[in-house]
Design an enzyme around this catalytic site. Structure first.
Site, short mmCIF file in Angstrom:
data_model
loop_
_atom_site.label_atom_id
_atom_site.label_comp_id
_atom_site.label_asym_id
_atom_site.label_seq_id
_atom_site.Cartn_x
_atom_site.Cartn_y
_atom_site.Cartn_z
CB CYS A 81 -2.56 -0.36 8.20
SG CYS A 81 -1.28 0.83 8.58
CD GLU A 138 3.80 -2.01 13.40
OE1 GLU A 138 2.60 -1.71 13.48
OE2 GLU A 138 4.66 -1.61 14.20
CB SER A 194 3.42 -6.62 -1.88
OG SER A 194 2.31 -7.04 -2.63
CG ASN A 240 -0.49 -0.14 2.49
OD1 ASN A 240 0.65 -0.58 2.66
ND2 ASN A 240 -1.25 0.22 3.49
CE LYS A 289 6.71 -11.95 -0.12
NZ LYS A 289 6.02 -11.08 -1.11
P1 NAD Z 1 -0.98 -9.69 2.97
O1 NAD Z 1 -0.99 -10.17 4.38
O2 NAD Z 1 -1.79 -10.40 1.96
O3 NAD Z 1 0.52 -9.67 2.40
C1 NAD Z 1 1.56 -8.98 3.04
C2 NAD Z 1 2.89 -9.57 2.62
O4 NAD Z 1 2.97 -10.91 3.11
C3 NAD Z 1 3.06 -9.67 1.11
O5 NAD Z 1 4.40 -9.40 0.77
C4 NAD Z 1 2.74 -11.14 0.83
O6 NAD Z 1 3.32 -11.66 -0.33
C5 NAD Z 1 3.32 -11.80 2.06
N1 NAD Z 1 2.75 -13.12 2.40
C6 NAD Z 1 1.54 -13.61 2.06
N2 NAD Z 1 1.38 -14.85 2.58
C7 NAD Z 1 2.52 -15.13 3.27
C8 NAD Z 1 2.97 -16.25 4.04
N3 NAD Z 1 2.20 -17.33 4.22
N4 NAD Z 1 4.18 -16.19 4.61
C9 NAD Z 1 4.96 -15.10 4.47
N5 NAD Z 1 4.60 -14.01 3.74
C10 NAD Z 1 3.39 -14.02 3.15
O7 NAD Z 1 -1.40 -8.14 3.01
P2 NAD Z 1 -1.55 -7.13 1.80
O8 NAD Z 1 -2.86 -7.33 1.14
O9 NAD Z 1 -0.33 -7.15 0.97
O10 NAD Z 1 -1.56 -5.72 2.58
C11 NAD Z 1 -2.69 -5.15 3.15
C12 NAD Z 1 -2.70 -5.39 4.64
O11 NAD Z 1 -1.53 -4.83 5.25
C13 NAD Z 1 -3.87 -4.68 5.31
O12 NAD Z 1 -4.44 -5.56 6.26
C14 NAD Z 1 -3.24 -3.49 6.00
O13 NAD Z 1 -3.96 -3.00 7.08
C15 NAD Z 1 -1.90 -4.07 6.40
N6 NAD Z 1 -0.90 -3.03 6.68
C16 NAD Z 1 -0.51 -2.82 7.98
C17 NAD Z 1 0.39 -1.81 8.27
C18 NAD Z 1 0.81 -1.52 9.70
O14 NAD Z 1 1.83 -0.84 9.88
N7 NAD Z 1 0.08 -1.97 10.70
C19 NAD Z 1 0.94 -1.03 7.24
C20 NAD Z 1 0.54 -1.28 5.94
C21 NAD Z 1 -0.39 -2.28 5.67
#
Ligand code: NAD
Length: 458
Positions: free
Chosen positions: A263, A229, A159, A134, A157
């Site tokens: 987020c 996070e 996204s 994001n 890694k």
């Molecule tokens: P996601 O959980 O689908 O993916 C996040 C990352 O994890 C990606 O790089 C993805 O490839 C990787 N991933 C997916 N499955 C995995 C696994 N089994 N093992 C290891 N890595 C894996 O989230 P998204 O759709 O990319 O991002 C949106 C989410 O991120 C929302 O929920 C948002 O609120 C959150 N977010 C949180 C913060 C924070 O600081 N709290 C900041 C930004 C985004």
């Protein structure tokens, strides 16, 4: 074996921007091994680390327009917001560099005539970092920006949605950091999972709560510390004594930033019943007035969501609400057919019930459910009626009431009357399913270092 690739898609028109080879299991393993070999050299010279990080900031600053454009094209962030976002990249990195001494502050816990007891801090070694799409550049800053100057090496890694931004950023880092101090990996969840198991000393995970739970479980099996996070469904409460115009402007700006893909964005609005009609009308006016278009167009105020899958998820959440009796005051539909991209109409929903997905789930898009309350107790109960606990927003002219409410909301961060808590000197982090651990400030430096007690004769 054929190398697998990830496609980069422009969400404004679904055109293919490019292809990047996914990292193989061998590459993941090798990246961590090499990062471990590079770490003693990196940690040994603080002055050199500062110079290297300053070089990174300087180049990011001088190439800000290019980086902003890349984010808009690949991720869909409106270009105006993207320019501001890169400015914040520079601000946060500069703060980390200026305050890196905080990472190594020694605390004397006892100084007697016979004994001295001290707590020193040391970088872990190798950080494995996994981030979402994001904020393609800023997510690197938040995850690795304190870890690197504190003396860790980082394997990240990014996204699978934004591989070209990741490549561009890496090309900058490679010019300033010694080899293997930072390595970028490419691929989807399977590559992330391999990284979690590749022997790093600590893990920083930013992403959804569902993925966070599985990554944390895997880290737990190996006894590797992890900062999580995660997602959020921040409440915003407008009390009856709020400065209404200011509150509405703040709520709308917050909910629509980055098309609602933040987020800690305000995702559930809780309004005093006496103001409900007025607030719904005013919000609909603002939401309807926004110019929706290609993210790289300087006139655009609302761009596309990052990808079709996010658009479909958002539409399913909204249709679930409408099916259960919610009423769209504005929007309420996908604009994909009309605009040939991942666009969604900015939407305000009323007649919300607690069983609707827009209330129970994180809603990552320009959609705002609004509910009314009669008493402060009820407002706080509604605010806490979520599994998440990242941000919260309170609007009232009575600061005692604001503090009382802030203390009782179960979230890591609370903003009063729109004052922005996202600052390099604060921490960012959540309660409940929004994760554990912190980024920024001295809390952030504490996460990327580990303490050691040294007890010695005086
Ligand atoms: P996601 O959980 O689908 O993916 C996040 C990352 O994890 C990606 O790089 C993805 O490839 C990787 N991933 C997916 N499955 C995995 C696994 N089994 N093992 C290891 N890595 C894996 O989230 P998204 O759709 O990319 O991002 C949106 C989410 O991120 C929302 O929920 C948002 O609120 C959150 N977010 C949180 C913060 C924070 O600081 N709290 C900041 C930004 C985004």
């Amino acid at each position: 074996m054929a190398t697998s690739t990830i496609k980069s898609i422009n969400p404004s028109d679904y055109s293919v921007l490019g292809e990047v080879a996914a990292s193989s299991a061998k590459e993941v393993e090798a990246a961590v091994v090499k990062a471990r070999q590079a770490q003693p050299g990196w940690v040994s010279d603080l002055a050199a680390r500062i110079v290297a990080m300053q070089g990174v900031v300087g180049e990011i600053q001088s190439r800000a327009p290019e980086l902003a454009e890349a984010q808009s094209r690949e991720m869909g962030m409106p270009i105006k917001e993207s320019i501001d976002d890169i400015a914040s990249v520079v601000e946060f990195l500069n703060w980390y560099i200026e305050h890196v001494d905080v990472a190594f502050t020694t605390e004397t816990t006892f100084a007697g005539s016979d004994e001295v007891h001290q707590i020193t801090r040391h970088p872990y070694g190798v950080m494995a970092s996994i981030v979402p799409w994001n904020f393609p550049i800023n997510n690197w800053v938040w995850a690795a920006g304190q870890s690197l100057p504190a003396g860790n090496t980082v394997v990240m890694k990014q996204s699978e949605e934004v591989p070209l931004c990741a490549q561009l950023l890496t090309s900058i880092l490679d010019r300033h950091l010694p080899p293997n101090v930072f390595t970028m990996l490419y691929g989807a969840g399977d590559v992330g999972e391999q990284l979690v198991q590749a022997g790093a000393d600590f893990i920083g995970f930013t992403g959804s709560s569902a993925t966070g739970r599985s990554v944390a479980a895997l880290a737990g099996k190996q006894m590797i510390p992890i900062v999580c996070e995660l997602g959020g469904s921040a409440p915003g409460i407008i009390f009856e004594d709020a400065n209404l115009n200011a509150a509405i402007a703040s709520v709308a700006a917050n909910r629509l930033l980055n098309q609602g893909q933040c987020c800690d964005g305000l995702k559930r609005l809780i309004v005093h019943r006496s103001l409900e009609e007025q607030v719904l009308e005013a919000l609909a006016d603002v939401f309807d007035s926004k110019r929706i278009g290609n993210a790289t167009d300087s006139q655009t105020q609302i761009g596309p969501l990052v990808a079709k899958r996010q658009l479909d998820l958002l539409d399913a959440q909204v249709q679930d609400a409408i099916g259960k009796g919610a009423k769209p005051v504005c929007g309420g539909e996908s604009l994909e057919q009309k605009m040939e991209g991942a666009f969604y109409a900015p939407t305000v929903l009323t007649n919300i019930t607690p069983d609707m997905r827009v209330w129970t789930e994180e809603v990552f898009g320009p959609v705002l459910p609004v509910v009314a309350f009669d008493t402060d107790e009820e407002a706080i109960a509604l605010a806490n009626d979520t599994t998440y606990g990242l941000g919260a927003y309170v609007y009232t002219e009575d600061l005692n009431r604001a503090y009382e409410t802030a203390f009782r909301i179960e979230s890591g961060m609370v903003s009063v009357n729109g004052v922005n808590y996202v600052q390099p000197f604060n921490f960012f982090g959540g309660y409940k399913q929004s994760g554990h651990g912190h980024q920024h400030g001295h809390f952030g430096f504490a996460e990327v270092t580990r303490p050691k007690v040294i007890a010695s004769p005086a």
